[in-house]
Each structure stands twice: as C-alpha cells, then as structure tokens.
Design an enzyme around this catalytic site. Structure first.
Site, short mmCIF file in Angstrom:
data_model
loop_
_atom_site.label_atom_id
_atom_site.label_comp_id
_atom_site.label_asym_id
_atom_site.label_seq_id
_atom_site.Cartn_x
_atom_site.Cartn_y
_atom_site.Cartn_z
N LYS B 22 0.83 -1.21 0.00
CA LYS B 22 0.00 0.00 0.00
C LYS B 22 0.86 1.26 0.00
O LYS B 22 2.04 1.22 0.35
CB LYS B 22 -0.88 0.00 1.24
CG LYS B 22 -1.96 -1.09 1.24
CD LYS B 22 -3.09 -0.75 0.28
CE LYS B 22 -4.21 -1.77 0.34
NZ LYS B 22 -3.83 -3.10 -0.14
N CYS B 23 0.22 2.37 -0.36
CA CYS B 23 0.85 3.68 -0.36
C CYS B 23 1.54 3.93 0.98
O CYS B 23 0.93 3.68 2.02
CB CYS B 23 -0.23 4.75 -0.59
SG CYS B 23 0.32 6.44 -0.38
N PRO B 24 2.77 4.41 1.00
CA PRO B 24 3.60 4.86 -0.13
C PRO B 24 4.63 3.83 -0.56
O PRO B 24 5.57 4.17 -1.27
CB PRO B 24 4.31 6.06 0.48
CG PRO B 24 4.61 5.64 1.89
CD PRO B 24 3.44 4.75 2.29
N ASP B 49 -2.24 -1.51 -5.79
CA ASP B 49 -2.85 -0.42 -5.05
C ASP B 49 -3.35 0.61 -6.08
O ASP B 49 -2.54 1.16 -6.83
CB ASP B 49 -1.82 0.22 -4.12
CG ASP B 49 -2.39 1.42 -3.36
OD1 ASP B 49 -3.59 1.71 -3.51
OD2 ASP B 49 -1.62 2.06 -2.62
#
Lengths: 174, 87
Positions: B22-24, B49
C-alpha cells in the site's frame, strides 16, 4: 576562472530547483504521526528535501521503543509512564477504546500491508528525511540524547523551524 | 498490455514486485531501486494499489523520469508501470 563561475551558477540553480517540504509533528497520536511519516518519506523519495520538526508530544515519536521511563524528576517520569514513547507504542487520538481501536488498526494495517510507523521512520532516515527534535520539549520532558533513536539532526528552537519553513515550498502542520 | 511501441520492444531492465503493498511503499521501492538500471533503461513496477495509477506518473513528473506507460495485469487485478530512467 570562468568555468568555476559557470559551475557555481549551475550548482546554485540546481539547489534552487530542489523543492523543500517542512513539516511539524507536534502530536504522538497514531492518527497524526502515520500520515506525517507517509508524506515525509514520499516527499524525500520524490526528490524533495524534507525536514520534520518534532515538538511537544510529537517528540515522543523519536524515542527508542525500549525506553520505558524517561525524565529527571517524578513528574517527568510519571508523564513518560502514562504516555510511552516510541513508534511501536503510539495510540490513536480517537477511537482508542482502551487499546482495542489501536490494536485493530495496527492489525488491519499489517493485514493490508500498510507500512507501520516504525518501518516508515526507518525509511524516512534511509531516504534522507531530516528529523529535528525540539530543544525546549527535551528540557520540558527531561529527555536526554540517549533516549532517542540514532540518526537525528541537532535540536532546534522555534525560530530555526520558522526560518526553515520560510525557505520551504510546502509547509505542513499535521 | 498496452504499452507504447518502443516500450514493448525494450524489455524492462528491472522489475519490482509491489503487489499487495500500500501507499507509499510502491513509490518508495521505485525510488530506492531506479538507480539500479542504467540511464535510458526501463524499470517496471507491478502494483495493485489503485493509488499507484496516479502516484507513479506524479512521481515521474517530480523526479523528471519518463513515464512510459501502464498495462493491466491479467487475471489478477493490478498494473505494470514502466518508467524510463532519464538521468
């Protein structure tokens, strides 16, 4: 020499073209620290120079995870007991629910492969994010340099951060 | 895959598997590893994502690397992003 002048001018232009991000981390609530660290690491990974000023409760974020008690007098020690420092011990500012809310969000984050604050703080240092502890807060809490993780910048005061923010392209207070 | 012609011809010099991240993290992984490919070569990031669909081109803009394109992965939901190292 002319070549030197050109080189210096190019260097100056290159320095000016680098964008700067200045952030304040004033709270050790998990819900504030998490986005701060996500944006700081992403900023550095995107080529920005990133400075984060950790002040008041936010200073606890930089504390070693295994440092249970800090402070020089009973009030400082008592404060450290009820507000444990270190990224592994951050609690939600809301919906903490005596630990259940924080436990759930950390479990969900692990399940969905969201980086933890501890991982993000390590990444921030690897990416070159400059982490600045607040000197006044260190004195207030009776913290000493050995209470903190390695790799931090020298302590700063408010005016130094204002100077940093004045030179930055983006300033965030989360 | 729907890459521009030249990108399809040139295979990526390096592939990063950021599936499930997932981000980042996909962006951090890309930033950490783009230096491993020679200048002018292509690096590929596999990610699922949805934020990467805008984050990877945005990162390329910030870092002045060339965003070559993206292709959908099949059958799993996800994308393969190709980025050419510019400097």
């Amino acid at each position: 020499m002319q070549t030197t002048d050109i080189s210096a001018a190019q260097q100056a232009m290159a320095d000016e073209s680098v964008k700067r991000l200045a952030m304040i981390c004033w709270s050790n609530d998990l819900d504030k620290v998490w986005p701060t660290l996500i944006l700081a690491t992403t900023g550095a990974a995107s080529g920005l120079e990133v400075d984060v000023f950790f002040t008041f409760w936010g200073l606890r974020v930089l504390q070693k995870n295994n440092k249970r008690f800090t402070g020089k007098n009973w009030m400082q020690k008592g404060e450290s007991f009820v507000d444990r420092g270190g990224t592994d011990h951050l609690k939600l500012g809301k919906i903490h629910f005596a630990g259940m809310g924080t436990w759930m969000i950390r479990k969900l984050a692990k399940q969905y492969k969201v980086a933890s604050p501890t991982e993000l703080l390590e990444m921030a240092l690897e990416c070159g994010v400059r982490l600045h502890p607040c000197q006044m807060t260190m004195d207030l809490y009776g913290l000493s340099p050995e209470d903190f993780i390695d790799g931090l910048q020298p302590t700063l005061g408010a005016a130094s951060f204002i100077d940093m923010a004045a030179k930055a392209d983006i300033t965030l207070f989360i | 895959m729907a890459y521009p012609q030249d990108a399809a011809v040139q295979p990526p010099a390096l592939r990063i598997d950021a599936l499930g991240k997932k981000c980042p993290l996909p962006i951090i992984m890309l930033a950490q590893r783009i230096g491993e490919v020679p200048i002018g070569n292509v690096i590929e990031v596999l990610a699922d994502d949805p934020a990467t669909k805008t984050d990877v081109p945005a990162w390329c803009g910030l870092k002045s690397h060339e965003f070559v394109g993206a292709g959908e992965l099949a059958p799993a939901p996800g994308w393969a992003f190709r980025i050419r190292r510019s400097y």
